[in-house]
Design an enzyme around this catalytic site. Structure first.
Site, PDB file in Angstrom:
ATOM      1  N   ALA A  74       0.830  -1.216   0.000  1.00  0.00           N
ATOM      2  CA  ALA A  74       0.000   0.000   0.000  1.00  0.00           C
ATOM      3  C   ALA A  74       0.862   1.263   0.000  1.00  0.00           C
ATOM      4  CB  ALA A  74      -0.955   0.001   1.182  1.00  0.00           C
ATOM      5  N   CYS A  75       1.974   1.221   0.711  1.00  0.00           N
ATOM      6  CA  CYS A  75       2.864   2.387   0.767  1.00  0.00           C
ATOM      7  C   CYS A  75       3.449   2.694  -0.609  1.00  0.00           C
ATOM      8  CB  CYS A  75       4.009   2.137   1.746  1.00  0.00           C
ATOM      9  SG  CYS A  75       3.491   1.832   3.443  1.00  0.00           S
ATOM     10  N   SER A  76       3.816   1.635  -1.336  1.00  0.00           N
ATOM     11  CA  SER A  76       4.483   1.790  -2.623  1.00  0.00           C
ATOM     12  C   SER A  76       3.547   1.960  -3.809  1.00  0.00           C
ATOM     13  CB  SER A  76       5.378   0.573  -2.897  1.00  0.00           C
ATOM     14  OG  SER A  76       6.407   0.506  -1.944  1.00  0.00           O
TER      15      SER A  76
END
Length: 184
Positions: A74-76
């Protein structure tokens, strides 16, 4: 140094039809509007010797985006790329992505998400987790990441103080702290 605020709640007990002594419980309260950005020399950029103090960096307008882990899905794929490509990013002032990771991982992650560095977003490691702890935004993610990590959040800062707080209620989702909610 930044001190976490505490709330104390009195919970009355009833024993045999009458109120007994109150029981007090204390729980930490994460960073709030009006709090000072922690004045710590623990964040690092690109190498362990390159310390960054966000209390000093954010004397104008700025934004801190906290993430659970560099290179996580999700961060990337959505959270950080949403900020990098947002049309109002330049209006936010200085922008920092902070994760409980080492500076080498954060540097590699920055290069993978913004290879030419055109966005101006700076990626900082919080290897000891002390900056994240000072904000009271850690959660136990031992089962997934092996240690305590940062909740997903965004803090709008101005003149060294927190102006707006966006913390994901489930620690890791991408909703409240998404770029379109924070930057408009």
């Amino acid at each position: 140094m930044f001190a976490a605020r505490r709330f104390t709640t009195a919970i009355p007990r009833v024993v045999a039809g009458r109120q007994a002594a109150s029981f007090h419980s204390t729980r930490p309260a994460f960073v709030q509007v009006g709090d000072a950005i922690p004045d710590l020399e623990v964040l690092v950029e690109n190498s362990p010797g390159n310390k960054v103090n966000l209390a000093k960096e954010l004397q104008g307008k700025g934004l801190i985006v906290g993430v659970p882990a560099a290179f996580s899905p999700a961060c990337s794929s959505t959270h950080v790329p949403g900020y990098i490509s947002h049309p109002k990013l330049k209006d936010a002032g200085k922008v920092f992505v902070v994760a409980v990771n080492d500076p080498f991982v954060m540097k590699a992650w920055a290069e993978s998400l913004d290879p030419e560095g055109k966005s101006g977003v700076r990626f900082l490691g919080d290897p000891s987790g002390k900056f994240t702890e000072a904000l009271d935004l850690t959660f136990d993610s031992t089962a997934i990441f092996g240690n305590k990590r940062s909740k997903r959040y965004a803090l709008v800062a101005e003149n060294g103080k927190v102006k707006e707080v966006y913390v994901e209620p489930d620690n890791t989702g991408v909703n409240v702290s998404a770029a379109n909610k924070v930057l408009g």
